[in-house]
Design an enzyme around this catalytic site. Sequence first.
Site, PDB file in Angstrom:
ATOM      1  N   ASN A   1      21.950 -17.887 -10.446  1.00 14.57           N
ATOM      2  CA  ASN A   1      20.862 -18.025  -9.477  1.00 14.57           C
ATOM      3  C   ASN A   1      20.060 -16.736  -9.316  1.00 14.57           C
ATOM      4  O   ASN A   1      18.885 -16.786  -8.954  1.00 14.57           O
ATOM      5  CB  ASN A   1      21.466 -18.445  -8.129  1.00 14.57           C
ATOM      6  CG  ASN A   1      20.478 -18.293  -6.999  1.00 14.57           C
ATOM      7  OD1 ASN A   1      19.590 -19.115  -6.825  1.00 14.57           O
ATOM      8  ND2 ASN A   1      20.609 -17.215  -6.230  1.00 14.57           N
TER       9      ASN A   1
ATOM     10  N   ASP B   1       5.152  -9.969 -10.133  1.00 12.17           N
ATOM     11  CA  ASP B   1       3.930 -10.661 -10.545  1.00 12.17           C
ATOM     12  C   ASP B   1       2.775  -9.698 -10.824  1.00 12.17           C
ATOM     13  O   ASP B   1       2.526  -8.765 -10.060  1.00 12.17           O
ATOM     14  CB  ASP B   1       3.475 -11.634  -9.438  1.00 12.17           C
ATOM     15  CG  ASP B   1       4.438 -12.803  -9.235  1.00 12.17           C
ATOM     16  OD1 ASP B   1       5.423 -12.919  -9.979  1.00 12.17           O
ATOM     17  OD2 ASP B   1       4.173 -13.605  -8.312  1.00 12.17           O
TER      18      ASP B   1
ATOM     19  N   GLN C   1       2.365 -20.075 -14.584  1.00 17.67           N
ATOM     20  CA  GLN C   1       1.756 -19.694 -13.299  1.00 17.67           C
ATOM     21  C   GLN C   1       0.960 -18.415 -13.507  1.00 17.67           C
ATOM     22  O   GLN C   1       1.469 -17.462 -14.106  1.00 17.67           O
ATOM     23  CB  GLN C   1       2.839 -19.499 -12.223  1.00 17.67           C
ATOM     24  CG  GLN C   1       2.380 -18.846 -10.938  1.00 17.67           C
ATOM     25  CD  GLN C   1       1.308 -19.644 -10.214  1.00 17.67           C
ATOM     26  OE1 GLN C   1       1.335 -20.867 -10.149  1.00 17.67           O
ATOM     27  NE2 GLN C   1       0.323 -18.956  -9.687  1.00 17.67           N
TER      28      GLN C   1
ATOM     29  N   TYR D   1       7.925 -13.912 -15.614  1.00 18.22           N
ATOM     30  CA  TYR D   1       8.819 -14.850 -14.911  1.00 18.22           C
ATOM     31  C   TYR D   1       8.813 -16.224 -15.593  1.00 18.22           C
ATOM     32  O   TYR D   1       9.873 -16.842 -15.785  1.00 18.22           O
ATOM     33  CB  TYR D   1       8.346 -14.955 -13.463  1.00 18.22           C
ATOM     34  CG  TYR D   1       9.191 -15.771 -12.529  1.00 18.22           C
ATOM     35  CD1 TYR D   1      10.324 -15.230 -11.927  1.00 18.22           C
ATOM     36  CD2 TYR D   1       8.843 -17.079 -12.195  1.00 18.22           C
ATOM     37  CE1 TYR D   1      11.083 -15.969 -11.028  1.00 18.22           C
ATOM     38  CE2 TYR D   1       9.595 -17.826 -11.300  1.00 18.22           C
ATOM     39  CZ  TYR D   1      10.710 -17.264 -10.718  1.00 18.22           C
ATOM     40  OH  TYR D   1      11.458 -18.004  -9.827  1.00 18.22           O
TER      41      TYR D   1
ATOM     42  N   PRO E   1      13.564 -25.523  -9.330  1.00 21.62           N
ATOM     43  CA  PRO E   1      12.961 -25.685  -8.002  1.00 21.62           C
ATOM     44  C   PRO E   1      11.452 -25.457  -8.043  1.00 21.62           C
ATOM     45  O   PRO E   1      10.949 -24.663  -8.839  1.00 21.62           O
ATOM     46  CB  PRO E   1      13.626 -24.584  -7.162  1.00 21.62           C
ATOM     47  CG  PRO E   1      14.769 -24.074  -7.968  1.00 21.62           C
ATOM     48  CD  PRO E   1      14.410 -24.329  -9.397  1.00 21.62           C
TER      49      PRO E   1
ATOM     50  N   TYR F   1       8.214 -24.498  -5.209  1.00 23.80           N
ATOM     51  CA  TYR F   1       8.068 -23.416  -4.210  1.00 23.80           C
ATOM     52  C   TYR F   1       8.959 -23.716  -2.999  1.00 23.80           C
ATOM     53  O   TYR F   1       8.867 -24.782  -2.400  1.00 23.80           O
ATOM     54  CB  TYR F   1       6.598 -23.261  -3.818  1.00 23.80           C
ATOM     55  CG  TYR F   1       5.812 -22.496  -4.873  1.00 23.80           C
ATOM     56  CD1 TYR F   1       5.428 -21.180  -4.643  1.00 23.80           C
ATOM     57  CD2 TYR F   1       5.496 -23.073  -6.097  1.00 23.80           C
ATOM     58  CE1 TYR F   1       4.730 -20.457  -5.615  1.00 23.80           C
ATOM     59  CE2 TYR F   1       4.801 -22.361  -7.078  1.00 23.80           C
ATOM     60  CZ  TYR F   1       4.422 -21.058  -6.823  1.00 23.80           C
ATOM     61  OH  TYR F   1       3.747 -20.349  -7.781  1.00 23.80           O
TER      62      TYR F   1
HETATM   63  N1  CAA Z   1      -6.125 -19.505 -11.597  1.00 23.83           N
HETATM   64  C1  CAA Z   1      -7.292 -19.018 -12.112  1.00 23.83           C
HETATM   65  N2  CAA Z   1      -7.816 -17.844 -11.753  1.00 23.83           N
HETATM   66  C2  CAA Z   1      -7.160 -17.138 -10.845  1.00 23.83           C
HETATM   67  C3  CAA Z   1      -5.951 -17.579 -10.286  1.00 23.83           C
HETATM   68  C4  CAA Z   1      -5.460 -18.817 -10.694  1.00 23.83           C
HETATM   69  N3  CAA Z   1      -4.317 -19.319 -10.202  1.00 23.83           N
HETATM   70  N4  CAA Z   1      -5.533 -16.660  -9.426  1.00 23.83           N
HETATM   71  C5  CAA Z   1      -6.448 -15.640  -9.447  1.00 23.83           C
HETATM   72  N5  CAA Z   1      -7.411 -15.964 -10.299  1.00 23.83           N
HETATM   73  C6  CAA Z   1      -8.612 -15.165 -10.603  1.00 23.83           C
HETATM   74  C7  CAA Z   1      -9.184 -14.558  -9.342  1.00 23.83           C
HETATM   75  O1  CAA Z   1     -10.043 -15.459  -8.703  1.00 23.83           O
HETATM   76  C8  CAA Z   1      -9.903 -13.341  -9.889  1.00 23.83           C
HETATM   77  O2  CAA Z   1     -11.120 -13.760 -10.488  1.00 23.83           O
HETATM   78  P1  CAA Z   1     -12.407 -12.819 -10.463  1.00 23.83           P
HETATM   79  O3  CAA Z   1     -12.021 -11.572 -11.206  1.00 23.83           O
HETATM   80  O4  CAA Z   1     -13.450 -13.635 -11.134  1.00 23.83           O
HETATM   81  O5  CAA Z   1     -12.683 -12.549  -9.011  1.00 23.83           O
HETATM   82  C9  CAA Z   1      -8.999 -12.892 -10.980  1.00 23.83           C
HETATM   83  O6  CAA Z   1      -8.257 -14.044 -11.384  1.00 23.83           O
HETATM   84  C10 CAA Z   1      -8.035 -11.857 -10.449  1.00 23.83           C
HETATM   85  O7  CAA Z   1      -7.283 -11.407 -11.523  1.00 23.83           O
HETATM   86  P2  CAA Z   1      -6.372 -10.145 -11.334  1.00 23.83           P
HETATM   87  O8  CAA Z   1      -5.709  -9.859 -12.610  1.00 23.83           O
HETATM   88  O9  CAA Z   1      -7.204  -9.023 -10.742  1.00 23.83           O
HETATM   89  O10 CAA Z   1      -5.320 -10.661 -10.283  1.00 23.83           O
HETATM   90  P3  CAA Z   1      -4.864  -9.956  -8.961  1.00 23.83           P
HETATM   91  O11 CAA Z   1      -4.357  -8.626  -9.323  1.00 23.83           O
HETATM   92  O12 CAA Z   1      -5.902 -10.074  -7.935  1.00 23.83           O
HETATM   93  O13 CAA Z   1      -3.653 -10.929  -8.496  1.00 23.83           O
HETATM   94  C11 CAA Z   1      -1.501 -11.902  -8.633  1.00 23.83           C
HETATM   95  C12 CAA Z   1      -2.662 -11.312  -9.410  1.00 23.83           C
HETATM   96  C13 CAA Z   1      -0.888 -10.842  -7.713  1.00 23.83           C
HETATM   97  C14 CAA Z   1      -0.445 -12.313  -9.661  1.00 23.83           C
HETATM   98  C15 CAA Z   1      -1.949 -13.097  -7.801  1.00 23.83           C
HETATM   99  O14 CAA Z   1      -2.719 -13.944  -8.612  1.00 23.83           O
HETATM  100  C16 CAA Z   1      -0.787 -13.898  -7.255  1.00 23.83           C
HETATM  101  O15 CAA Z   1      -0.074 -13.469  -6.356  1.00 23.83           O
HETATM  102  N6  CAA Z   1      -0.590 -15.126  -7.774  1.00 23.83           N
HETATM  103  C17 CAA Z   1       0.477 -16.018  -7.349  1.00 23.83           C
HETATM  104  C18 CAA Z   1       1.661 -15.827  -8.206  1.00 23.83           C
HETATM  105  C19 CAA Z   1       2.759 -16.777  -7.771  1.00 23.83           C
HETATM  106  O16 CAA Z   1       2.552 -17.929  -7.449  1.00 23.83           O
HETATM  107  N7  CAA Z   1       3.992 -16.291  -7.765  1.00 23.83           N
HETATM  108  C20 CAA Z   1       5.073 -17.069  -7.338  1.00 23.83           C
HETATM  109  C21 CAA Z   1       6.126 -16.184  -6.762  1.00 23.83           C
HETATM  110  S1  CAA Z   1       7.437 -17.127  -6.047  1.00 23.83           S
HETATM  111  C22 CAA Z   1       8.273 -17.716  -7.332  1.00 23.83           C
HETATM  112  O17 CAA Z   1       8.028 -17.392  -8.444  1.00 23.83           O
HETATM  113  C23 CAA Z   1       9.370 -18.679  -7.026  1.00 23.83           C
HETATM  114  C24 CAA Z   1       9.282 -19.870  -7.882  1.00 23.83           C
HETATM  115  O18 CAA Z   1      10.084 -20.001  -8.786  1.00 23.83           O
HETATM  116  C25 CAA Z   1       8.293 -20.921  -7.596  1.00 23.83           C
END
Ligand code: CAA
Length: 239
Positions: free
Chosen positions: A81, A87, A140, A146, A176, A178
């Site tokens: 686990n 990220d 993702q 990941y 799983p 979220y």
């Molecule tokens: N799809 C398409 N475009 C996206 C996007 C998506 N899902 N997310 C961001 N973008 C775009 C933004 O709009 C931005 O576009 P512009 O440049 O045109 O403004 C651009 O991508 C940003 O890119 P960056 O590389 O600058 O990204 P960032 O540094 O701002 O953020 C990140 C990156 C921190 C990874 C953020 O996107 C994030 O937190 N994403 C979620 C990740 C996630 O879901 N993690 C899950 C963790 S929990 C887990 O993993 C448990 C499990 O098993 C489910």
Amino acid sequence: MRRALVTGGTTGIGAAICAALHAAGIRVAATYSGNEARGAAFSDRTGIPVFRWDVSDHAACAVGAAEVEAAIGPIDILVNNAGITRDASLLKMSEEAWKRVLAVDLDSCFNMAQAVVGGMKVRRWGRIVNIASINGQTGQFGQTNYAAAKAGMLGFTKALALEVARDGVTVNAVAPGYTDTDMVAAVSPEIIKTIIARIPVGRLAQPEEIARCVVFLVAEEAGFITGSTLSVNGGQAMI
Ligand code: CAA
């Protein structure tokens, strides 16, 4: 009485898995890596013994598993686990973030399985459950590391399931969606809002809802289920 070891078992989904296995009459031990105070508090609260080592360290897993077996007896059930996220989108991802996630999330499965599968084969009974993720099934944004590790766990599950099928040992994955844990709480609230909007059930999973699947897969009656992935994601991805 069967005995289980849950890695990363003192918090989040792991803690719920420990509680559910314990409630099912299984003797449980948990590993943790960093937070000693949380590990001790978990053990005081639940009576479940805890052991501290880094599951990405192959030698430490062998030594740790032997310590657990000396304390509670042979490990019949292994739940891989323990996992982390680091990220970042690909061009911003450090090599360290790539390697650490692969090491903790995926190498750990190899390390831990190698420490316990021999004994399971000799005793002709065992259960291994690997906690993967929807993000290893679908991908993702920001999770090349990941998603690769979690998808890797699914391949690992199937390959090992083939190797030990004749020995009374099953190997399965739970994927799983979220879930309401610290790991998901670390994602920005705006992003979580957009993710929940895409979950047909309309909410995050509770850790207990994931733990229930592990109890199902380790049961005596689950001996014909092997190499499978149980997706538990509120309908977010129907795979
Ligand atoms: N799809 C398409 N475009 C996206 C996007 C998506 N899902 N997310 C961001 N973008 C775009 C933004 O709009 C931005 O576009 P512009 O440049 O045109 O403004 C651009 O991508 C940003 O890119 P960056 O590389 O600058 O990204 P960032 O540094 O701002 O953020 C990140 C990156 C921190 C990874 C953020 O996107 C994030 O937190 N994403 C979620 C990740 C996630 O879901 N993690 C899950 C963790 S929990 C887990 O993993 C448990 C499990 O098993 C489910």
